[in-house]
Design a protein around this motif. Sequence first.
Motif, PDB file in Angstrom:
ATOM      1  N   GLY A   1       3.345  11.894  -0.814  1.00 32.13           N
ATOM      2  CA  GLY A   1       2.889  10.569  -1.217  1.00 32.13           C
ATOM      3  C   GLY A   1       2.863   9.542  -0.120  1.00 32.13           C
ATOM      4  O   GLY A   1       2.549   8.377  -0.360  1.00 32.13           O
ATOM      5  N   GLY A   2       3.184   9.932   1.112  1.00 27.41           N
ATOM      6  CA  GLY A   2       3.172   8.971   2.193  1.00 27.41           C
ATOM      7  C   GLY A   2       4.246   7.914   2.011  1.00 27.41           C
ATOM      8  O   GLY A   2       5.171   8.058   1.209  1.00 27.41           O
ATOM      9  N   ALA A   3       4.122   6.831   2.760  1.00 27.95           N
ATOM     10  CA  ALA A   3       5.077   5.730   2.685  1.00 27.95           C
ATOM     11  C   ALA A   3       4.354   4.440   3.015  1.00 27.95           C
ATOM     12  O   ALA A   3       3.286   4.453   3.638  1.00 27.95           O
ATOM     13  CB  ALA A   3       6.249   5.948   3.645  1.00 27.95           C
ATOM     14  N   GLY A   4       4.920   3.327   2.601  1.00 24.87           N
ATOM     15  CA  GLY A   4       4.278   2.050   2.859  1.00 24.87           C
ATOM     16  C   GLY A   4       5.259   0.907   2.807  1.00 24.87           C
ATOM     17  O   GLY A   4       6.410   1.061   2.390  1.00 24.87           O
ATOM     18  N   TYR A   5       4.790  -0.281   3.224  1.00 24.31           N
ATOM     19  CA  TYR A   5       5.651  -1.456   3.251  1.00 24.31           C
ATOM     20  C   TYR A   5       4.792  -2.711   3.123  1.00 24.31           C
ATOM     21  O   TYR A   5       3.592  -2.705   3.409  1.00 24.31           O
ATOM     22  CB  TYR A   5       6.451  -1.501   4.549  1.00 24.31           C
ATOM     23  CG  TYR A   5       5.595  -1.674   5.791  1.00 24.31           C
ATOM     24  CD1 TYR A   5       5.354  -2.938   6.331  1.00 24.31           C
ATOM     25  CD2 TYR A   5       5.007  -0.575   6.411  1.00 24.31           C
ATOM     26  CE1 TYR A   5       4.557  -3.101   7.454  1.00 24.31           C
ATOM     27  CE2 TYR A   5       4.211  -0.726   7.533  1.00 24.31           C
ATOM     28  CZ  TYR A   5       3.990  -1.993   8.046  1.00 24.31           C
ATOM     29  OH  TYR A   5       3.188  -2.149   9.151  1.00 24.31           O
ATOM     30  N   PHE A   6       5.412  -3.787   2.682  1.00 23.59           N
ATOM     31  CA  PHE A   6       4.767  -5.095   2.675  1.00 23.59           C
ATOM     32  C   PHE A   6       5.044  -5.777   4.008  1.00 23.59           C
ATOM     33  O   PHE A   6       6.206  -5.870   4.424  1.00 23.59           O
ATOM     34  CB  PHE A   6       5.315  -5.952   1.535  1.00 23.59           C
ATOM     35  CG  PHE A   6       4.861  -5.533   0.160  1.00 23.59           C
ATOM     36  CD1 PHE A   6       3.625  -5.917  -0.323  1.00 23.59           C
ATOM     37  CD2 PHE A   6       5.680  -4.754  -0.646  1.00 23.59           C
ATOM     38  CE1 PHE A   6       3.202  -5.534  -1.596  1.00 23.59           C
ATOM     39  CE2 PHE A   6       5.277  -4.364  -1.909  1.00 23.59           C
ATOM     40  CZ  PHE A   6       4.031  -4.753  -2.388  1.00 23.59           C
ATOM     41  N   ASP A   7       3.992  -6.249   4.680  1.00 18.64           N
ATOM     42  CA  ASP A   7       4.215  -6.955   5.934  1.00 18.64           C
ATOM     43  C   ASP A   7       4.610  -8.400   5.651  1.00 18.64           C
ATOM     44  O   ASP A   7       4.776  -8.815   4.488  1.00 18.64           O
ATOM     45  CB  ASP A   7       2.987  -6.860   6.851  1.00 18.64           C
ATOM     46  CG  ASP A   7       1.765  -7.589   6.312  1.00 18.64           C
ATOM     47  OD1 ASP A   7       1.886  -8.412   5.374  1.00 18.64           O
ATOM     48  OD2 ASP A   7       0.658  -7.330   6.836  1.00 18.64           O
TER      49      ASP A   7
ATOM     50  N   ASN B   1       0.029   0.112  -5.296  1.00 22.00           N
ATOM     51  CA  ASN B   1       0.216   0.706  -6.615  1.00 22.00           C
ATOM     52  C   ASN B   1       0.376   2.221  -6.583  1.00 22.00           C
ATOM     53  O   ASN B   1       0.609   2.831  -7.622  1.00 22.00           O
ATOM     54  CB  ASN B   1      -0.967   0.338  -7.518  1.00 22.00           C
ATOM     55  CG  ASN B   1      -0.960  -1.125  -7.896  1.00 22.00           C
ATOM     56  OD1 ASN B   1       0.072  -1.658  -8.288  1.00 22.00           O
ATOM     57  ND2 ASN B   1      -2.099  -1.787  -7.754  1.00 22.00           N
ATOM     58  N   SER B   2       0.242   2.802  -5.417  1.00 19.21           N
ATOM     59  CA  SER B   2       0.243   4.271  -5.349  1.00 19.21           C
ATOM     60  C   SER B   2       1.581   4.866  -5.744  1.00 19.21           C
ATOM     61  O   SER B   2       1.662   5.742  -6.601  1.00 19.21           O
ATOM     62  CB  SER B   2      -0.144   4.721  -3.945  1.00 19.21           C
ATOM     63  OG  SER B   2      -1.443   4.291  -3.619  1.00 19.21           O
TER      64      SER B   2
END
Length: 838
Positions: free
Chosen positions: A276-282, A296-297
């Motif tokens: 699912g990968g990874a992410g962040y809010f800048d 939303n992923s």
Amino acid sequence: MTPAPARRYYRSGKNDNTNGSWDNDFGAFLCDFLAWGSLSRLRGSLPRWRLLSEPPLRLNIDVEMLVNNVKRDTLVTSRVQHNNLFKWLLVTALVALGASKALAQCGVFPDGNIVLTVPEGGSVTSASGDFDCAEGQACDYTVSGQAFDETFTVTAAPGYFFLGWKGDSAASLCQNGGSPCAVSLPTAWPDVEPVYTLEPIFEADYTWAPVSRSTDNIQLADSDTLPVNANVSIELEHFDNLDYSCGLSGNHSFTVVGPYNGQNINAPLWVYLHSGGAGYFDAGQVYRTQVGLDANSFNHEESLATLRLADPDHPLAGNGSQDNTFTRRVQQRYRMLVVGYCDHDNYSGMGTPYPNNPAGGTVDGLQAAMAAIEYVATTYSTTDIFVHGTDAGSFGAWSVGQAFHQSGTTLTGLIMDSGIVTPRYDQILSEFTGDAGFPYGAGSDQQGLIDKIGIFANPDMPYHPEATVSAGFDAVPMLVVAGKLDPEAGGNQPAIPAASGAGQGNVEWLYDGLQQAVNAQANSPHQVVLVDGVADAPTMRAVDDTAHDAVDAFVSGVLAGNPPHPSFAVTPPSGIVGQRMMLMGHSFFRPFIDRLPFHVEQAGIVGHSQEKETSGGASGTPLALWNDAEHRANIQAVLDAGDVDLFGMTCCNLEQTPEGELVLTPEGNPILILGAYTIWFDYALAQNPDTAFFISMPWIDFPTDYADATEYGDLWTLFYTNVMHPAVDDLRAQYPGVTIYSIPYGQASHELFALFEAGNLPDVSNLQGPGATSLYTDYKGHAGDVLKALIELIWIDAIYGVDLDTYAYDPGYQTDLKALAKSIMDAHDPAYNGPYRQ
């Protein structure tokens, strides 16, 4: 009039170039100029400077041009400012040209400053002791004289780790350096009013503290049955953990996939952490993640239906015949745990605030995954535990394995597919971020993930696989798998210079640091397998058997070493560590097995688990259970796991004549059949030589046949003292070093009988009758409610040493059952107590 300063010459003999170095001759001119401080004197000295510099000096600098440029381009208000600025321009240029020695010999360097800023997490000391700076201080030191040489050393405070030095400008010292760091000035003096900075970077070091997690509020949310064929089905149970919220909505969740035809069998556990990968809010609350994903992923709760589709080839999607690593484990009767993913944090967040998240909250992926594993392993009968992750889950598998190991639980093995933290990845990112076919688009920054996730995402900290293996870590075997075409590793891109220079593709080069660490480790349990022609997650694809076969071989090799089963026993606030138990007996034993978990939880004991096997009457004695093939097989299946800490059983098998009469000793005592115990002891100790044992002595049946409580109690005491204790002595002699003890819970019966006779048991109105109002429920003497309540307290005291004076539990009777239970155990011969009651 101020006299001219004395000339300083740096060569012996005549004023020519035949003796001494160019640096000394040039230094004579330079020091004259710096002493007089005049542009006109410099211009007048140019012929001599040129003469001195012709063959040996060869400095590529046009002083006339410098002078003219200063006049034309510099805003000055006085001759003094004009001359001083020119001095700095000249000094800067000459330093760059290597004339620092001549400058130093002049002794005319102006003062500069070094500012040390030390954040929370440690301190900085200098070799001389003149430039020390404490935690939380900004220390501004003036540096004067012809040169500066100093060595700075960083000391991290307890609970912190030194990462390096901050370097955000040309004036930042020790950039890319470690500790100690040597600083030499003025060879790097950068500006006309030089101010250098020196700032260490600290980050919290989590190796000293276990990652906290909570299983207290896990609840069943959904269930289903997945048919495999006409005769075989798989039970699915889906849970929510209400203690951990997802990034944007809902709670962390997980699905337990039972072994074929039942959840209740003893089985190894295969944990799957999905992609699912990874992410962040800048800082602007823009979500940064892989191409094709958004906020939303993977920031919302995953349902049972969602987890079934966690991977395109996931067997829970209904494609149960798919041949991959997951389905092979299902076919091998593993219990499967599929962990939800809803903080988009590589399953590695440790409860820190979620940076810049408009919904607020914390990042809990690691805590939630560990809680799911611990809950399943302690709720269901579990043997070995493997954690398997793909992509994001691969990073998570490593984090989970390390965090459990730090807290005292060593998993059986890790399978990490298509994702490791490595210092080499920075070069892949620098080369391809924003390029077509690379999953990270323009604007992505790995520092954003590091800030969100913490230590397990930081390649500068020594917790990634390469660093840990290089330091000797071999406690948890790991298999690292990747496809050579993995786009996230640049597998679909041209080789970067470092990779091509090593004759490798990007994926090979990316994993080569870890491969080298594994190769250098003697008898390493770790493996790295790279698969040709496959992109990401080869262990979950059916395109090639290489990865699946590698997993099979790895698992078989690990299990061949007969590793101990993971234990989740940790020291709880109560200070009492739970045990894994096998308990077997009859109907005078079973009620207290069933109530033991309640009291364990009530007493704050963590890590307790138990299995039971019971049968009514004489069929529940040790010898009868051994002679019954079905009962014996059930008990042996538990013991075969090799993780039983305590094996408890009841009494008694007594020697009898062929006519069924008791065989008595000359003193008139019955004889206990020791073989009824030794057959079980031998089997259990063969599986786990550290197993401890207790034999519990129930009350004598048919209590109403006795004249009174005294006669009834005297017979029990005589048997317990003259038969049970000697039997324990004999067993201890036969099994030296093995813990063997007895529990006198049958004493509760005649103690309450005596109180009832004396009219001092207001909680019951009958000796025999309904359980709520009677001491016994039938002629056989099965326990009424008050007798059960008293024996439960004896058990928790005898087994775990719970202090009944302070035990926060009210049995709900007028009679002080806790005091009575404590008096029974206090009066018990301590030579026959268990280790918690010593």
